[in-house]
Design an enzyme around this catalytic site. Structure first.
Site, short mmCIF file in Angstrom:
data_model
loop_
_atom_site.label_atom_id
_atom_site.label_comp_id
_atom_site.label_asym_id
_atom_site.label_seq_id
_atom_site.Cartn_x
_atom_site.Cartn_y
_atom_site.Cartn_z
N ALA A 55 0.83 -1.20 0.00
CA ALA A 55 0.00 0.00 0.00
C ALA A 55 0.86 1.26 0.00
O ALA A 55 0.65 2.18 -0.80
CB ALA A 55 -0.93 -0.01 1.22
N ARG A 79 4.58 9.95 -9.64
CA ARG A 79 4.22 10.14 -11.05
C ARG A 79 3.39 11.41 -11.26
O ARG A 79 3.57 12.11 -12.24
CB ARG A 79 3.41 8.93 -11.57
N CYS A 119 2.69 -12.93 0.08
CA CYS A 119 1.89 -14.09 -0.34
C CYS A 119 2.75 -15.19 -0.95
O CYS A 119 2.34 -16.33 -1.04
CB CYS A 119 0.86 -13.68 -1.37
N VAL A 171 8.45 4.66 12.96
CA VAL A 171 7.70 5.82 13.45
C VAL A 171 7.06 5.42 14.77
O VAL A 171 6.38 4.40 14.86
CB VAL A 171 6.63 6.25 12.42
N ASP A 226 -3.31 -3.16 4.88
CA ASP A 226 -3.79 -4.07 5.92
C ASP A 226 -4.13 -3.40 7.24
O ASP A 226 -4.76 -4.01 8.10
CB ASP A 226 -2.71 -5.15 6.20
N ASN A 259 -2.98 -3.07 -2.59
CA ASN A 259 -2.55 -2.39 -3.81
C ASN A 259 -3.58 -1.38 -4.29
O ASN A 259 -3.23 -0.28 -4.71
CB ASN A 259 -2.26 -3.42 -4.92
#
Lengths: 449, 449
Positions: B14, B24, B45, B83, B287, B309
């Site tokens: 993510a 971009r 995975c 963090v 997640d 994603n």
């Protein structure tokens, strides 16, 4: 129709699906099926694999035999009976018993024409030579199989680079022949765009099929015993012990035409979405009939088992007094050549140009399964969308194991009227043995965004 | 955000998807990613297949390394930086450098929390014994892999019969261990219905995994050297050299909670469809965050790579000043155990009962590919529909090669709001090497009609 008499002409997918549906809905109705061959309900699509030796017996290709229809479903299937005339006024058909050689009239209340399609055989010198075959009925497949076993041909020529052509090229390779495939078009698989078809060409060439494009069949030469000796094209002479003509099919619609029933696209029998023909109480279904194309919104002739089965079901429901509409086709199709899987749905770029549509197109190459997973191979996905709405119009997939059935996702998305964004948004299944995290069809869709 | 400074916490799917998208869209914007581990953008995975020996090196699981992000995308990825506090008022984060052991504050204009999820580790005796592992980060996978190579365990116990559990059972079988899988539930794979999960149980048992259901983990016993010796359940004691805990995950949301950010389903960070949290300019993705469920119309916590994603992409677009909405999830998932493929989408019958929905359900067994084609095997498809509208609510597929990816067709149909009739009407791809003439998902759909 309420428990009256149904006659079905043709005992394969469309005809027997309809007959079975009518039997379930109308237990008392009389159902007679005239089939000019000796088999019913077989998988014509399985024949190349039977000829190639992958399926043990032709029996396995038969879904249900005439005697089973007779005994279990009380459907009066009469094989070796050819209908030679339809009388739409007196509601009767003229039938020729091919064994007893007598001719008789049989009345009906409803008539379903499910006569299928026939391979196109060009009129040319020595096309009747021994060893030159087409594939259509199960019997035609058995004939090829027996010929291969008995004559042990070593040089095969396949004419036509469509589905039958490439499947038979595989079958003949499997039977250890040298295989030459010729097509007069500049590409294989006319329903694909050339850029995609070129991938098939490369693979088949690699796998030792001699693929000759832009080469036109001219005639054949015979041996003294009448068997085929050479295939003569506009460029050369090719020795051959066996030849398959896979040059497309034409609907068996003459009987309907002679009865004054209207024909449509490609001379297929013109039907509405209920599968009614232009004549009252006469229905048509399967490879002899038209279908409505969901993208072009026109009637088309698509001879495929999936369509024939759906036609049969819709016709069966309507004949029984129900109400069903054939939902239309996208021309979704799939096949393989050895390890290469090939599928398409909707329209190609070529067709979009012909239809003068404003379209956009993207082609991606990714991997399936995940790139790092054993057995991962390239997969190429081409997507075509409407420029203004970004709705998906068509897709083509070429890849290896597990690649091509993904076309169903595209077909479903097209039917739903999805834009590429909606395809990207789909929650599709991912795990490394199956896919990349964005499924390749979504990777293609993302290119538009 | 217009070319300001973005901080991302967490350098996996993510976080890095979002960072890449922002780069971009906003070439001038400063992007800093703090990742407490040493790896970025890897396929968690894929770890079971790496441990099982099917993937040569952990390097193959890494999509992009920190230095590539730094050099090619000018994304300042700082690994081994944790963090430890978010200050939403002064817009800064407190960061601990794990190598230099210093702590500093770093300001941001936008903050993306992509901290992932962590495996649930029960508090129980000797759960810290050597050889007891969870799987989450790539490092955790490497640790298991190294342990297997070095210690050569012969007896594996897998706790939990979900995705990780069955994939690790396969991996340990591949490494020639005796494998016992225990789950306190009366079935494997909680997202499936018991009738379907029983097919998985039968297959795993056949393949020599000892599957113990309704058996609860109580504690562990250690060897004198501190390594695990036995797994103690409420029923027995099971010798073990290696243990995997696959007991589910919990979102890493403590940092957000401490900053006063609202939590939601399963304590995941509450987000709207733009992936905005309750705090201004703070986003969450992957997640650690919630997702909207398309069937239940509720926020849920689903920790899957596909979702992470998509989250990352949507967050990235919005952070860059664009406008994107997360489309929602169906919980589509797929896996396999040896040759058995398993997939699901939408809701299960179990969930429908819990939600008090009026539903109908049908389960069919067919074959894939066509019954007569070599390698044809059973495929079982379960479909769930809304009783009144006949719209599809969920599907589950269990079969062999090529079976389970068909779940995408069902997921697409659900997203389109299709009824079972519309699923039957679809023009799906058929050829004997791939399918029956009616695709098995359509055979299931036809049962409702």
């Amino acid at each position: 129709m309420q428990n009256n008499k149904l006659i079905v002409i043709g005992g394969d997918a469309a005809g027997m699906t309809a007959a079975s549906k009518v039997r379930r809905e109308q237990p008392e109705c009389e159902i007679v099926v005239f089939e000019r061959g000796i088999h019913t309900s077989y998988s014509a699509c399985g024949m190349p694999y039977y000829i190639g030796g992958q399926i043990e017996s032709e029996e396995q290709l038969i879904a249900r035999k005439p005697e089973v229809f007779r005994q279990k479903q009380y459907i009066d299937v009469r094989t070796r009976h050819e209908v030679i005339e339809i009388d739409p006024i007196s509601k009767r058909v003229k039938v020729k018993s091919l064994d007893e050689e007598n001719v008789f009239w049989e009345p009906w209340d409803d008539l379903l024409i499910a006569t299928g399609a026939s391979p196109i055989v060009p009129e040319m010198e020595n096309v009747d030579a021994g060893g030159i075959f087409t594939l259509s009925t199960l019997q035609s497949g058995i004939d090829v199989f027996n010929f291969v076993n008995e004559k042990k041909p070593t040089k095969a020529v396949v004419v036509g680079g469509g589905y039958i052509g490439i499947e038979m090229a595989e079958a003949f390779l499997d039977r250890s022949m040298e295989v030459t495939l010729i097509d007069m078009a500049p590409q294989l698989m006319a329903t694909f765009d050339k850029d995609m078809a070129d991938l098939i060409f490369d693979y088949m060439t690699e796998q030792q099929v001699k693929v000759l494009l832009e080469e036109k069949l001219v005639k054949f030469e015979k041996n003294p015993d009448g068997s085929v000796k050479t295939v003569i094209t506009d460029k050369q002479s090719i020795p051959a012990d066996i030849v398959i003509l896979g040059m497309g099919v034409k609907p068996n619609s003459e009987l309907a035409a002679q009865a004054g029933i209207k024909l449509g696209a490609n001379n297929a029998i013109c039907v509405n979405q209920r599968l009614e023909t232009s004549a009252p109480n006469i229905w048509a279904a399967g490879d002899c009939a038209e279908s409505f194309h969901l993208i072009t919104q026109k009637q088309v002739h698509i001879a495929l088992g999936t369509v024939a089965n759906k036609h049969g079901l819709v016709a069966g429901i309507n004949i029984s007094g129900g109400s069903a509409r054939f939902p239309g086709v996208l021309g979704t199709a799939i096949t393989k050549f050895n390890g290469l899987e090939i599928s398409c749905t909707g329209i190609s770029e070529k067709e979009a140009i012909k239809l003068k549509l404003d379209y956009q197109v993207e082609t991606i190459t990714s991997s399936s399964p995940a790139g790092y997973y054993p057995g991962s191979e390239k997969i190429t996905v081409k997507l075509l969308v409407d420029q203004a709405t970004k709705r998906i119009l068509g897709g083509q997939i070429i890849g290896y194991q597990g690649a091509a059935k993904r076309i169903d996702t595209i077909a479903t998305a097209i039917t739903a009227g999805f834009t590429v964004q909606q395809l990207v948004d789909l929650d599709l299944a991912y795990a490394p043995p199956f896919s990349t995290v964005w499924d390749p069809v979504q990777i293609a869709a993302r290119k538009f965004i």
